[in-house]
Design an enzyme around this catalytic site. Sequence first.
Site, short mmCIF file in Angstrom:
data_model
loop_
_atom_site.label_atom_id
_atom_site.label_comp_id
_atom_site.label_asym_id
_atom_site.label_seq_id
_atom_site.Cartn_x
_atom_site.Cartn_y
_atom_site.Cartn_z
N LYS A 80 0.86 -1.19 0.00
CA LYS A 80 0.00 0.00 0.00
C LYS A 80 0.89 1.23 0.00
O LYS A 80 1.99 1.21 0.58
CB LYS A 80 -0.85 0.00 1.28
CG LYS A 80 -2.05 0.91 1.22
CD LYS A 80 -3.24 0.23 0.58
CE LYS A 80 -4.41 1.17 0.40
NZ LYS A 80 -5.58 0.53 -0.17
N GLY A 179 -20.90 6.57 4.17
CA GLY A 179 -19.92 6.99 3.16
C GLY A 179 -20.51 6.85 1.78
O GLY A 179 -20.85 5.75 1.35
P1 NAD Z 1 -14.29 7.86 -1.59
O1 NAD Z 1 -13.22 8.73 -1.08
O2 NAD Z 1 -14.80 8.04 -2.97
O3 NAD Z 1 -15.56 7.93 -0.60
C1 NAD Z 1 -15.47 7.92 0.78
C2 NAD Z 1 -16.66 8.71 1.28
O4 NAD Z 1 -16.75 8.57 2.70
C3 NAD Z 1 -16.54 10.21 1.00
O5 NAD Z 1 -17.72 10.69 0.40
C4 NAD Z 1 -16.33 10.82 2.38
O6 NAD Z 1 -16.86 12.13 2.51
C5 NAD Z 1 -17.06 9.83 3.26
N1 NAD Z 1 -16.69 9.82 4.66
C6 NAD Z 1 -15.45 9.98 5.22
N2 NAD Z 1 -15.53 9.87 6.56
C7 NAD Z 1 -16.83 9.64 6.86
C8 NAD Z 1 -17.54 9.41 8.06
N3 NAD Z 1 -16.94 9.42 9.25
N4 NAD Z 1 -18.88 9.21 7.99
C9 NAD Z 1 -19.53 9.21 6.81
N5 NAD Z 1 -18.89 9.41 5.64
C10 NAD Z 1 -17.57 9.61 5.65
O7 NAD Z 1 -13.77 6.35 -1.36
P2 NAD Z 1 -14.28 5.04 -2.07
O8 NAD Z 1 -13.43 4.74 -3.24
O9 NAD Z 1 -15.76 5.08 -2.21
O10 NAD Z 1 -13.89 3.94 -0.96
C11 NAD Z 1 -14.65 3.82 0.23
C12 NAD Z 1 -13.98 2.80 1.14
O11 NAD Z 1 -13.88 1.55 0.48
C13 NAD Z 1 -12.54 3.16 1.57
O12 NAD Z 1 -12.30 2.66 2.87
C14 NAD Z 1 -11.69 2.39 0.58
O13 NAD Z 1 -10.40 2.11 1.07
C15 NAD Z 1 -12.51 1.14 0.44
N6 NAD Z 1 -12.28 0.43 -0.81
C16 NAD Z 1 -12.47 1.07 -1.99
C17 NAD Z 1 -12.25 0.39 -3.18
C18 NAD Z 1 -12.48 1.03 -4.50
O14 NAD Z 1 -12.54 0.30 -5.51
N7 NAD Z 1 -12.67 2.33 -4.57
C19 NAD Z 1 -11.81 -0.94 -3.15
C20 NAD Z 1 -11.65 -1.57 -1.91
C21 NAD Z 1 -11.88 -0.86 -0.75
#
Ligand code: NAD
Length: 354
Positions: A80, A179
């Site tokens: 990572k 989120g």
């Molecule tokens: P993103 O940054 O697009 O979205 C995250 C959202 O969470 C944002 O809108 C943010 O404002 C919100 N947020 C942050 N803190 C918060 C809280 N305390 N309460 C409510 N909302 C909150 O990220 P993403 O790509 O949608 O990924 C979301 C999660 O999934 C992350 O933990 C990421 O590591 C994990 N993930 C993502 C992927 C992927 O393909 N994008 C793959 C595996 C895991």
Amino acid sequence: MTRTIRRTEEDGQSVFRFEDPACDLSGVIVVDSLVLGPATGGCRFWRYDDPAAMLADARRLARGMSYKNAMAGLPLGGGKSVIHRPGGAFDREALFRAFGEVLNDLRGVYLAAEDVGTTPGDMEVVRAQTPFVFGLPASGMQAGGDPSPWTALGVFLCIEQVFARRGMALAGRRVAVQGLGSVGRDLCRQLHAGGATLVVADVHEQAVARLLAEVPAEVVSPHAIHRAHVDLFAPCALGGGLNPQTIPELSAAFVVGAANNQLATPDDGERLHARGILYAPDYVANAGGIINVAAEYLGHDRDAVLARVRRIPDRLTEVLDRAEQTGTSPARVADAMARDLIATASGEAILATG
Ligand code: NAD
């Protein structure tokens, strides 16, 4: 001052601290395991107040990637990167170009992809400097592009699976999504299409507004979303949301979401289990994105990605069956299965070279 990379070994992980002050670039790359292939995991772009917190996050995320890649059956190790988001104004392109040079310096030991705070566009900037990056915009039937829809699909299929396991259909269920970013929003669309009622929260009002423009949902405060009266809680924000404060307050019978490192500590997996809450280990349910990244790396097409993402619930079923048979928490079972897969591959490698 020019770019510097400092390598240390910390509890079996290789930590590369990089810095390029000319471009406001600083951060860490953690290589957790190379047994199954190059260490692969997203590049997070985030503002940390404390460098120790950044390192701890990167190290846990890297370990999670080793387990995720192993459980998804991918020929990839775990790693990572976390880039510290500068506080003031900065040149985003220059920063990601410099990060590309850091990846070149590591010569493919670590393969990067999009993650929280980064976009496929950022990854294109990185790719102009280095081949060691994926998650680039794709064309035709080629795999690639934003991994989020694949992550959302895998999580959605796991949600259907856990309900089915208890003889329940998704239609008519209440689901809380914490989120509403790339994955959370896509997941909401699929849940709504599947007949679920949504309860949602995001710390950014715009994210909530964007969702409501597409699907109806009950909006609650980010502080209260885990307490919502729902059947299933889907953490799709940042990690650590399942902890000694929140777990006793959960009213959901199931937790299945996309966020990485949902459990603040391994004990929290036991806490969920003790409360009789069915937890789908995060790295099992959220493997869709890395499956897409792996397909891009391996030159596979979108049909291959879809076929593999559709198999994610089978792996989850294996974990939940073993957990039920042994009276162990799914979190602990999944960790043990992932470690076994890596240890077996490591043993085979030693036999092959020995
Ligand atoms: P993103 O940054 O697009 O979205 C995250 C959202 O969470 C944002 O809108 C943010 O404002 C919100 N947020 C942050 N803190 C918060 C809280 N305390 N309460 C409510 N909302 C909150 O990220 P993403 O790509 O949608 O990924 C979301 C999660 O999934 C992350 O933990 C990421 O590591 C994990 N993930 C993502 C992927 C992927 O393909 N994008 C793959 C595996 C895991």
